[in-house]
Design a protein around this motif. Structure first.
Motif, PDB file in Angstrom:
ATOM      1  N   ALA A  87       9.454   8.253  -7.036  1.00 46.85           N
ATOM      2  CA  ALA A  87       8.524   7.205  -6.629  1.00 46.85           C
ATOM      3  C   ALA A  87       8.275   6.259  -7.799  1.00 46.85           C
ATOM      4  O   ALA A  87       8.440   6.624  -8.965  1.00 46.85           O
ATOM      5  CB  ALA A  87       7.210   7.810  -6.150  1.00 46.85           C
ATOM      6  N   THR A  88       7.853   5.035  -7.471  1.00 52.02           N
ATOM      7  CA  THR A  88       7.624   4.030  -8.500  1.00 52.02           C
ATOM      8  C   THR A  88       6.212   3.482  -8.377  1.00 52.02           C
ATOM      9  O   THR A  88       5.805   3.014  -7.310  1.00 52.02           O
ATOM     10  CB  THR A  88       8.636   2.869  -8.377  1.00 52.02           C
ATOM     11  N   LEU A  89       5.477   3.530  -9.464  1.00 46.82           N
ATOM     12  CA  LEU A  89       4.123   2.983  -9.520  1.00 46.82           C
ATOM     13  C   LEU A  89       4.068   1.955 -10.629  1.00 46.82           C
ATOM     14  O   LEU A  89       4.169   2.289 -11.803  1.00 46.82           O
ATOM     15  CB  LEU A  89       3.101   4.099  -9.783  1.00 46.82           C
ATOM     16  N   THR A  90       3.923   0.688 -10.265  1.00 42.55           N
ATOM     17  CA  THR A  90       3.786  -0.362 -11.273  1.00 42.55           C
ATOM     18  C   THR A  90       2.393  -0.970 -11.243  1.00 42.55           C
ATOM     19  O   THR A  90       2.082  -1.838 -12.057  1.00 42.55           O
ATOM     20  CB  THR A  90       4.828  -1.479 -11.070  1.00 42.55           C
ATOM     21  N   GLY A  91       1.564  -0.543 -10.306  1.00 43.78           N
ATOM     22  CA  GLY A  91       0.163  -0.919 -10.301  1.00 43.78           C
ATOM     23  C   GLY A  91      -0.667   0.215 -10.883  1.00 43.78           C
ATOM     24  O   GLY A  91      -0.168   1.046 -11.635  1.00 43.78           O
ATOM     25  N   ARG A  92      -1.939   0.253 -10.514  1.00 46.17           N
ATOM     26  CA  ARG A  92      -2.811   1.331 -10.974  1.00 46.17           C
ATOM     27  C   ARG A  92      -3.376   2.064  -9.775  1.00 46.17           C
ATOM     28  O   ARG A  92      -3.548   1.497  -8.697  1.00 46.17           O
ATOM     29  CB  ARG A  92      -3.980   0.776 -11.797  1.00 46.17           C
ATOM     30  N   ILE A  93      -3.670   3.338  -9.961  1.00 41.05           N
ATOM     31  CA  ILE A  93      -4.406   4.140  -8.992  1.00 41.05           C
ATOM     32  C   ILE A  93      -5.674   4.625  -9.672  1.00 41.05           C
ATOM     33  O   ILE A  93      -5.600   5.254 -10.738  1.00 41.05           O
ATOM     34  CB  ILE A  93      -3.567   5.333  -8.491  1.00 41.05           C
ATOM     35  N   GLU A  94      -6.827   4.319  -9.081  1.00 40.86           N
ATOM     36  CA  GLU A  94      -8.108   4.745  -9.625  1.00 40.86           C
ATOM     37  C   GLU A  94      -8.857   5.541  -8.564  1.00 40.86           C
ATOM     38  O   GLU A  94      -9.036   5.070  -7.438  1.00 40.86           O
ATOM     39  CB  GLU A  94      -8.949   3.536 -10.041  1.00 40.86           C
ATOM     40  N   VAL A  95      -9.290   6.747  -8.907  1.00 41.75           N
ATOM     41  CA  VAL A  95      -9.984   7.628  -7.973  1.00 41.75           C
ATOM     42  C   VAL A  95     -11.264   8.120  -8.635  1.00 41.75           C
ATOM     43  O   VAL A  95     -11.233   8.668  -9.736  1.00 41.75           O
ATOM     44  CB  VAL A  95      -9.108   8.836  -7.571  1.00 41.75           C
ATOM     45  N   VAL A  96     -12.385   7.948  -7.920  1.00 44.24           N
ATOM     46  CA  VAL A  96     -13.678   8.453  -8.371  1.00 44.24           C
ATOM     47  C   VAL A  96     -14.299   9.215  -7.210  1.00 44.24           C
ATOM     48  O   VAL A  96     -14.478   8.657  -6.114  1.00 44.24           O
ATOM     49  CB  VAL A  96     -14.620   7.317  -8.819  1.00 44.24           C
ATOM     50  N   GLY A  97     -14.611  10.499  -7.412  1.00 43.91           N
ATOM     51  CA  GLY A  97     -15.189  11.312  -6.351  1.00 43.91           C
ATOM     52  C   GLY A  97     -14.613  12.705  -6.376  1.00 43.91           C
ATOM     53  O   GLY A  97     -14.078  13.165  -7.386  1.00 43.91           O
ATOM     54  N   THR A  98     -14.690  13.390  -5.238  1.00 48.24           N
ATOM     55  CA  THR A  98     -14.180  14.755  -5.153  1.00 48.24           C
ATOM     56  C   THR A  98     -13.321  14.930  -3.912  1.00 48.24           C
ATOM     57  O   THR A  98     -13.591  14.336  -2.861  1.00 48.24           O
ATOM     58  CB  THR A  98     -15.342  15.766  -5.099  1.00 48.24           C
ATOM     59  N   GLY A  99     -12.295  15.746  -4.044  1.00 43.28           N
ATOM     60  CA  GLY A  99     -11.472  16.138  -2.904  1.00 43.28           C
ATOM     61  C   GLY A  99     -10.630  15.033  -2.302  1.00 43.28           C
ATOM     62  O   GLY A  99     -10.209  15.146  -1.148  1.00 43.28           O
ATOM     63  N   ASN A 100     -10.345  13.990  -3.041  1.00 43.91           N
ATOM     64  CA  ASN A 100      -9.494  12.909  -2.540  1.00 43.91           C
ATOM     65  C   ASN A 100      -8.028  13.246  -2.786  1.00 43.91           C
ATOM     66  O   ASN A 100      -7.686  13.887  -3.789  1.00 43.91           O
ATOM     67  CB  ASN A 100      -9.853  11.595  -3.240  1.00 43.91           C
ATOM     68  N   ARG A 101      -7.165  12.780  -1.872  1.00 40.33           N
ATOM     69  CA  ARG A 101      -5.738  13.079  -1.997  1.00 40.33           C
ATOM     70  C   ARG A 101      -4.917  11.816  -1.753  1.00 40.33           C
ATOM     71  O   ARG A 101      -5.114  11.131  -0.747  1.00 40.33           O
ATOM     72  CB  ARG A 101      -5.306  14.167  -1.010  1.00 40.33           C
ATOM     73  N   ILE A 102      -3.987  11.551  -2.652  1.00 42.19           N
ATOM     74  CA  ILE A 102      -3.031  10.454  -2.504  1.00 42.19           C
ATOM     75  C   ILE A 102      -1.637  11.038  -2.642  1.00 42.19           C
ATOM     76  O   ILE A 102      -1.341  11.747  -3.602  1.00 42.19           O
ATOM     77  CB  ILE A 102      -3.249   9.355  -3.559  1.00 42.19           C
ATOM     78  N   ARG A 103      -0.766  10.732  -1.693  1.00 41.71           N
ATOM     79  CA  ARG A 103       0.608  11.225  -1.742  1.00 41.71           C
ATOM     80  C   ARG A 103       1.567  10.059  -1.552  1.00 41.71           C
ATOM     81  O   ARG A 103       1.494   9.341  -0.552  1.00 41.71           O
ATOM     82  CB  ARG A 103       0.858  12.278  -0.663  1.00 41.71           C
ATOM     83  N   LEU A 104       2.456   9.865  -2.517  1.00 42.59           N
ATOM     84  CA  LEU A 104       3.510   8.854  -2.439  1.00 42.59           C
ATOM     85  C   LEU A 104       4.840   9.583  -2.383  1.00 42.59           C
ATOM     86  O   LEU A 104       5.258  10.214  -3.354  1.00 42.59           O
ATOM     87  CB  LEU A 104       3.435   7.922  -3.648  1.00 42.59           C
ATOM     88  N   ALA A 105       5.506   9.511  -1.236  1.00 42.61           N
ATOM     89  CA  ALA A 105       6.700  10.316  -1.001  1.00 42.61           C
ATOM     90  C   ALA A 105       7.931   9.693  -1.660  1.00 42.61           C
ATOM     91  O   ALA A 105       7.878   8.628  -2.282  1.00 42.61           O
ATOM     92  CB  ALA A 105       6.921  10.478   0.506  1.00 42.61           C
ATOM     93  N   ALA A 106       9.062  10.371  -1.480  1.00 43.37           N
ATOM     94  CA  ALA A 106      10.311  10.002  -2.142  1.00 43.37           C
ATOM     95  C   ALA A 106      10.692   8.556  -1.852  1.00 43.37           C
ATOM     96  O   ALA A 106      10.647   8.099  -0.707  1.00 43.37           O
ATOM     97  CB  ALA A 106      11.427  10.936  -1.683  1.00 43.37           C
ATOM     98  N   GLY A 107      11.083   7.857  -2.904  1.00 39.51           N
ATOM     99  CA  GLY A 107      11.541   6.481  -2.750  1.00 39.51           C
ATOM    100  C   GLY A 107      10.438   5.469  -2.521  1.00 39.51           C
ATOM    101  O   GLY A 107      10.710   4.280  -2.362  1.00 39.51           O
ATOM    102  N   GLY A 108       9.197   5.917  -2.503  1.00 38.18           N
ATOM    103  CA  GLY A 108       8.081   5.007  -2.280  1.00 38.18           C
ATOM    104  C   GLY A 108       7.793   4.151  -3.497  1.00 38.18           C
ATOM    105  O   GLY A 108       8.057   4.546  -4.633  1.00 38.18           O
ATOM    106  N   VAL A 109       7.217   2.979  -3.242  1.00 36.99           N
ATOM    107  CA  VAL A 109       6.885   2.047  -4.309  1.00 36.99           C
ATOM    108  C   VAL A 109       5.473   1.524  -4.080  1.00 36.99           C
ATOM    109  O   VAL A 109       5.134   1.096  -2.980  1.00 36.99           O
ATOM    110  CB  VAL A 109       7.871   0.855  -4.350  1.00 36.99           C
ATOM    111  N   VAL A 110       4.658   1.562  -5.111  1.00 37.29           N
ATOM    112  CA  VAL A 110       3.324   0.952  -5.068  1.00 37.29           C
ATOM    113  C   VAL A 110       3.239  -0.046  -6.203  1.00 37.29           C
ATOM    114  O   VAL A 110       3.353   0.321  -7.376  1.00 37.29           O
ATOM    115  CB  VAL A 110       2.206   2.008  -5.190  1.00 37.29           C
TER     116      VAL A 110
END
Length: 258
Positions: free
Chosen positions: A22-45
């Motif tokens: 996967a490719t991440l060229t931006g940012r991911i910001e998470v504040v809290g509890t029990g949050n889930r982010i999934r970026l699968a194969a070949g994904g781009v953010v």
């Protein structure tokens, strides 16, 4: 996993799961509890990049340059294989869910500023500088292989409440939106609360859709009305396809009566 900007999490039980390719060229910001982010194969953010004039903006309650920003608990973002996102996604609340299907190409904004809302986008759907808004605990569902043109706005509510002055009762409750498979939303279409758009339908540029759109038809206007039925559209222009030329009706002059 190649990335340039990075991931920031604060709180317990948050999981950001990025596939090795996967490719991440931006940012991911998470504040809290029990949050889930999934970026699968070949994904781009990627970070959202404006493409000319846009009538839509991300939620400005708290400014951030993150591609995905979550503040709250137990939110889920699932981005399937091969999906490519150049978006600003803001989730502010609890128990919200975003599901992006395989091989989507999405550009624009998604705001979930509520609890218990769902945004579902089917496989191979594309969007150019669109805005998807959920400010109430409802579902916005977009089918597979849809084409969302530039500056399209979709919202399950009016965002701000309106009350009857005498009783104090709210008179503009939000309603879920359902967009079928292979729908083409034309330039600057507005899809408002409660809209249901059938499979294969087309909205003309500047349409305001407020109710039911039958499948395989063209609608246009404000509010949108059926302009033609039994149509089919394609992403690729085929120069060899037969061209239907409309024959104008002969003008009849009325000699008598009014």
């Amino acid at each position: 996993m190649p990335f340039e900007a990075g991931i920031s999490t604060r709180g317990e039980g948050n999981v950001v799961d990025l596939a090795p390719d996967a490719t991440l060229t931006g940012r991911i910001e998470v504040v809290g509890t029990g949050n889930r982010i999934r970026l699968a194969a070949g994904g781009v953010v990627e970070r959202y990049a404006p493409a000319g004039f846009g009538a839509t903006v991300p939620d400005v309650g708290r400014r951030s340059d993150a591609s995905i920003q979550i503040e709250g608990n137990d939110n889920v973002v699932e981005i399937a294989e091969g999906a490519r996102l150049g978006m600003t996604i803001v989730v502010r609340g609890n128990g919200n869910r975003i599901v992006i299907g395989r091989d989507c190409w999405l550009h624009g904004f998604a705001n979930l500023i509520t609890d218990g809302a769902s945004l579902i986008v089917g496989a191979k759907t594309t969007m150019v500088q669109g805005s998807l808004q959920l400010h109430e605990p409802l579902t916005l569902s977009i089918g597979e292989d849809c084409m969302i043109s530039s500056q399209v706005y979709v919202s399950v509510s009016d965002i701000h409440p309106i009350h009857d002055k005498a009783t104090g009762a709210r008179i503009n409750a939000g309603r879920a939106i359902e967009i079928g498979d292979h729908v083409w939303l034309g330039l600057r279409t507005m899809v408002m609360k409660g809209a249901r758009i059938g499979t294969g339908a087309i909205t003309a540029a500047g349409s305001i859709v407020t109710g039911e759109v039958p499948p395989h038809c063209i609608v246009g206007g404000a509010p949108a009305r059926v302009m033609r039925r039994d149509v089919h559209w394609s992403r690729d222009l085929n120069p060899d396809a037969p061209l239907v030329v409309e024959t104008p009706r002969p003008r009849v002059w009325r000699l008598f009566g009014r």
